[in-house]
Design an enzyme around this catalytic site. Structure first.
Site, PDB file in Angstrom:
ATOM      1  N   ARG A   1       0.656  -1.495   7.682  1.00 55.13           N
ATOM      2  CA  ARG A   1       1.080  -0.266   7.002  1.00 55.13           C
ATOM      3  C   ARG A   1       2.083   0.559   7.813  1.00 55.13           C
ATOM      4  O   ARG A   1       2.663   1.511   7.282  1.00 55.13           O
ATOM      5  CB  ARG A   1      -0.137   0.600   6.669  1.00 55.13           C
ATOM      6  CG  ARG A   1      -1.096  -0.043   5.670  1.00 55.13           C
ATOM      7  CD  ARG A   1      -1.989   1.001   5.026  1.00 55.13           C
ATOM      8  NE  ARG A   1      -1.212   1.924   4.200  1.00 55.13           N
ATOM      9  CZ  ARG A   1      -1.741   3.000   3.591  1.00 55.13           C
ATOM     10  NH1 ARG A   1      -3.035   3.273   3.731  1.00 55.13           N
ATOM     11  NH2 ARG A   1      -0.986   3.798   2.861  1.00 55.13           N
TER      12      ARG A   1
ATOM     13  N   ASP B   1       0.802  -1.220   0.000  1.00 56.30           N
ATOM     14  CA  ASP B   1       0.000   0.000   0.000  1.00 56.30           C
ATOM     15  C   ASP B   1       0.836   1.272   0.000  1.00 56.30           C
ATOM     16  O   ASP B   1       0.299   2.371   0.147  1.00 56.30           O
ATOM     17  CB  ASP B   1      -0.933   0.015   1.215  1.00 56.30           C
ATOM     18  CG  ASP B   1      -2.125  -0.908   1.052  1.00 56.30           C
ATOM     19  OD1 ASP B   1      -2.458  -1.238  -0.096  1.00 56.30           O
ATOM     20  OD2 ASP B   1      -2.718  -1.297   2.075  1.00 56.30           O
TER      21      ASP B   1
ATOM     22  N   ARG C   1      -9.994   5.992  11.140  1.00 58.44           N
ATOM     23  CA  ARG C   1      -8.532   5.915  11.179  1.00 58.44           C
ATOM     24  C   ARG C   1      -7.958   6.970  12.143  1.00 58.44           C
ATOM     25  O   ARG C   1      -7.721   6.702  13.300  1.00 58.44           O
ATOM     26  CB  ARG C   1      -7.948   6.080   9.770  1.00 58.44           C
ATOM     27  CG  ARG C   1      -8.447   5.021   8.760  1.00 58.44           C
ATOM     28  CD  ARG C   1      -7.883   3.634   9.010  1.00 58.44           C
ATOM     29  NE  ARG C   1      -8.312   2.665   8.027  1.00 58.44           N
ATOM     30  CZ  ARG C   1      -7.733   2.461   6.857  1.00 58.44           C
ATOM     31  NH1 ARG C   1      -6.680   3.182   6.503  1.00 58.44           N
ATOM     32  NH2 ARG C   1      -8.186   1.545   6.016  1.00 58.44           N
TER      33      ARG C   1
ATOM     34  N   HIS D   1     -11.533   7.273   4.935  1.00 61.39           N
ATOM     35  CA  HIS D   1     -10.655   8.436   5.024  1.00 61.39           C
ATOM     36  C   HIS D   1     -11.416   9.659   4.528  1.00 61.39           C
ATOM     37  O   HIS D   1     -12.252   9.555   3.618  1.00 61.39           O
ATOM     38  CB  HIS D   1      -9.414   8.280   4.147  1.00 61.39           C
ATOM     39  CG  HIS D   1      -8.264   7.591   4.787  1.00 61.39           C
ATOM     40  ND1 HIS D   1      -7.305   6.908   4.053  1.00 61.39           N
ATOM     41  CD2 HIS D   1      -7.868   7.492   6.085  1.00 61.39           C
ATOM     42  CE1 HIS D   1      -6.391   6.403   4.874  1.00 61.39           C
ATOM     43  NE2 HIS D   1      -6.717   6.741   6.104  1.00 61.39           N
TER      44      HIS D   1
ATOM     45  N   CYS E   1      -5.275   9.541  -3.082  1.00 58.25           N
ATOM     46  CA  CYS E   1      -4.536   8.598  -2.241  1.00 58.25           C
ATOM     47  C   CYS E   1      -3.105   8.430  -2.720  1.00 58.25           C
ATOM     48  O   CYS E   1      -2.191   8.223  -1.917  1.00 58.25           O
ATOM     49  CB  CYS E   1      -5.223   7.226  -2.234  1.00 58.25           C
ATOM     50  SG  CYS E   1      -6.787   7.191  -1.350  1.00 58.25           S
TER      51      CYS E   1
END
Length: 271
Positions: A94, A69, A141, A170, A264
């Site tokens: 991550r 990612d 998040r 997000h 992103c």
């Protein structure tokens, strides 16, 4: 008017869907749904070229094996006025990305403020500078503690917005800055109080439909005039044109398998 921007991106050389931390990844991980890494790289290169064709600077961080990612550079930090507030990811898979991006920023001459150990902060994924504020998403998040840290570090007021739909995990999947003063957003992604805050702050905002939001239309990047946008967000594209913006459709459908799109993949370096 458009303003030349400096973007940081990361080639999806090791892109894959190996775990599920949002609904998009859950669907992509179903049997038989193999990721086409070559296609992801080709689509990413088209985005980078589109930025350069419109006068923007694109720099790249070297991808790290085992971090599929890492292509989603926006989550690595928030940079504003030459100051960098780094990331601490919620998902253990991550977390190593933070060190790789911090190394890039330090090599580029920036100091990096790291979140406190109890905070989760996923960079521009949940932090959107606009109108002298930082719009700050939470709910899935980034934590409110991180919002307070960002405000103290940058000296810029943060406005907390609660996300309630897991498909919009997000803030940058549900809202983007059109220019220095205005935004586009999908109201259904937010709690009732947060919707009211957005209505008060941005009475002239572009309000998107769920269809356009699910097409990752709100995971867009704008330079103030050109809006790099998912081509499937046709209703949003029409609204942008009516407002005088120039949509630049870029297909990142393969990266959408992991719940990511244009924004992103794009960290704006504001120095």
């Amino acid at each position: 008017m458009p303003r030349p921007r400096r973007y940081l991106c990361c080639e999806p050389r090791y892109f894959d869907v190996r775990y599920a931390i949002n609904p998009w990844m859950t669907e992509a991980a179903r049997p038989g749904a193999e990721v086409d890494t070559d296609l992801a790289i080709a689509q990413w290169r088209t985005l980078v070229q589109a930025y350069r064709d419109h006068g923007h600077t694109v720099e790249t961080v070297e991808p790290v094996p085992g971090l599929p990612d890492m292509v989603f550079a926006a989550n690595a930090a928030l940079t504003l006025d030459g100051r960098v507030f780094g990331s601490r990811f919620l998902a253990p898979e991550r977390r190593p990305e933070s060190a790789a991006y911090t190394s890039w920023f330090k090599a580029a001459g920036f100091d990096v403020q790291e979140p406190e150990p109890e905070s989760v902060c996923e960079g521009e994924g949940d932090l959107v500078p606009v109108r002298g504020l930082v719009l700050a998403g939470t709910g899935f998040r980034t934590t409110p503690e991180a919002h307070r840290e960002v405000q103290e570090f940058l000296g810029v007021p943060t406005v907390g917005l609660r996300l309630v739909d897991p498909y919009f995990y997000h803030l940058d999947t549900a809202l983007f800055a059109l220019d220095d003063e205005n935004v586009a957003y999908y109201p259904g992604a937010f709690s009732p109080g947060s919707r009211e805050v957005l209505r008060r702050l941005f009475p002239d905002a572009i309000v998107a439909t769920r269809d356009d939001a699910m097409a990752f239309g709100l995971n867009s990047v704008s330079d103030g005039r050109h809006v790099f946008v998912a081509p499937d967000a046709t209703g949003l594209i029409r609204q942008l044109e009516r407002r005088g913006y120039r949509p630049v459709p870029v297909d990142l459908s393969e990266l959408r398998r992991a719940g990511g799109g244009i924004k992103c993949c794009t960290q704006e370096v504001r120095s």
